[in-house]
Design an enzyme around this catalytic site. Structure first.
Site, PDB file in Angstrom:
ATOM      1  N   TYR A  69      93.740  10.808  17.328  1.00 14.16           N
ATOM      2  CA  TYR A  69      94.475   9.549  17.470  1.00 14.16           C
ATOM      3  C   TYR A  69      94.376   8.814  16.139  1.00 14.16           C
ATOM      4  CZ  TYR A  69      95.633   4.808  18.950  1.00 14.16           C
ATOM      5  OH  TYR A  69      96.211   3.575  19.066  1.00 14.16           O
ATOM      6  N   GLU A 106     101.672   4.086  15.666  1.00 17.33           N
ATOM      7  CA  GLU A 106     100.648   4.849  16.381  1.00 17.33           C
ATOM      8  C   GLU A 106     101.031   6.317  16.492  1.00 17.33           C
ATOM      9  OE1 GLU A 106      98.443   3.694  20.405  1.00 17.33           O
ATOM     10  OE2 GLU A 106     100.277   4.821  20.787  1.00 17.33           O
TER      11      GLU A 106
END
Ligand code: GDP
Ligand code: MN
Length: 393
Positions: free
Chosen positions: A105, A192
């Site tokens: 991530y 993101e």
């Protein structure tokens, strides 16, 4: 403004970030052509992903793999039209399926408190970061980038090492810096990548090689900065906004829906917040924040009223206008007009002070509106009216 994955990926590509190729398909036929192209070019499988502006598409069945053109058509057909968290899927992304070795991530976001850009990374990718933050907060690495300088090399390296990406250091550093660069280039609030993935790339006749790529992308842009970037407004997805939000934006009103019962119509953001505070202090709950802006004319007032009344929870309305550029009598006319068109009869308390307050008062009295002189009085009357409505029902 939230961007669809495919549009978000285009911005990443423009900043030089590694993103696997893709096509957008609106129909099963378009998906067939795209799948054929990628399979012919040597992909073992294709991935088909719902393009909707919600997270967790994978879990909801909106991300699937297909090994043949026919299977891709079937999969695309099943995903198109699907409902994911209240959003209808109108298009899919088709791309060569990645062979994932490990998911990470990595995200850049505005950190208002720190007045900078926060880079957040985790070796636990693919899952929702909120879940990681709750179960294992230490698994999230945080670094602040200077908004003017961007992420510095040593910071990017620290993040890469902490995420266990030392084998892909060069790529990881470029991607981390690229996310921050993307934020700065487009005035994004959030960029993101989940998952950022190590994938296997097969080359004919050779050993597969590992590469670090952005498999998913989520970008939200600062609405207030859209005017600085030609072409970005066109990326707005009509499904992105709730109908009332779109209506408000198009009417030039700042409207935020809340959970209470007292609809508030105010001019100026500061006064709107003060009004909400006073409603709360008087024991009520505001149903919305609504700033009709300066110089609001009667049609805008009528529009704002419709917007407030479209919320079935609203059982009383408080109008608080401070006339400066905005003329009190204009607002009063707007209110009278709005009430004439109103489908639902809801008690209303009006306080208008400032420019043309006397004219406004005369108009309102003639039209039998309930008025208030001070803000406290207005708030108390609105709360009492809301309570009365509850007692009557
Ligand atoms: P989200 O669920 O909406 O965040 O959609 P993602 O694009 O992140 O996809 C969800 C999950 O599907 C990922 O975490 C991966 O595990 C898987 N996935 C996505 N793309 C591919 C791909 O190209 N190949 C494979 N094997 N899995 C994929
Ligand atoms: Mn994802």
């Amino acid at each position: 403004m939230k961007l669809q994955e495919a549009d978000a990926k285009s911005l990443l590509v423009a900043q030089g970030l590694p993103v696997p190729d893709w096509s957008v398909a609106h129909t099963a036929d378009e998906a067939r052509d795209a799948a054929r192209r990628f399979l012919d070019a040597g992909a073992g499988k294709v991935v088909i992903k719902a393009q909707v502006l919600v997270g967790g598409r994978g879990k909801a069945g909106g991300v699937k793999l297909a090994s043949s053109v026919d299977e891709a058509v079937d999969v695309a057909q099943s995903i198109l039209g699907m409902d994911i968290k209240g959003m209808t899927v109108r298009k899919v992304l088709v791309g060569p399926a990645a062979e994932i070795v490990k998911e990470f991530y990595l995200a850049a976001l505005v950190d208002r408190a720190e007045r900078g850009i926060l880079l957040m990374g985790s070796a636990e990718g693919g899952v929702e970061i909120e879940a990681v933050a709750e179960a294992n907060p230490d698994a999230i690495i945080r670094r602040h980038a200077d908004p003017a300088l961007g992420l510095l090399d040593f910071q990017a390296r620290e993040v890469a090492f902490a995420m266990g990406l030392e084998k892909h250091l060069k790529a990881a550093v470029a991607i981390a810096k690229g996310l921050v660069a993307t934020m700065r280039a487009y005035d994004a609030d959030l960029v993101e990548i989940n998952p950022l993935a190590i994938v296997l790339e097969r080359v004919p006749g050779g050993e597969p090689i590992e590469r670090l790529v952005c498999l998913d992308a989520k970008v939200t842009l600062d609405d207030s900065a859209l005017a600085r970037h030609a072409g970005l407004e066109e990326l707005r997805d009509p499904d992105e906004e709730a109908p009332e939000d779109r209506e408000a934006r198009e009417a030039g009103l700042t409207f935020i829906k809340l959970d209470g019962t007292i609809g508030c119509m105010v001019n100026g953001a500061g006064l709107a917040m003060t009004t909400m505070d006073l409603v709360k202090r008087a024991g009520g709950e505001p149903a919305n924040f609504l700033d009709i802006g300066g110089g609001a004319r009667s049609d805008k007032v009528a529009h704002a009223m419709q917007l407030i009344l479209s919320d079935p929870k609203v059982d009383a309305i408080l109008v608080n206008i401070f006339g400066g550029i905005t003329r009190g009598d204009e607002v009063a006319h707007g209110l009278i007009e709005a009430r004439a068109q109103q489908a639902r009869d809801v008690p209303m308390v009006v306080r208008i002070v400032g420019t043309n307050a006397a004219e406004a008062a005369a108009l309102l009295e003639e039209a039998h509106f309930q008025t208030a002189g001070t803000l406290d009085e207005a708030a108390e009357k609105a709360v009492a009216a809301s309570r009365g409505a509850v007692a009557r029902s």
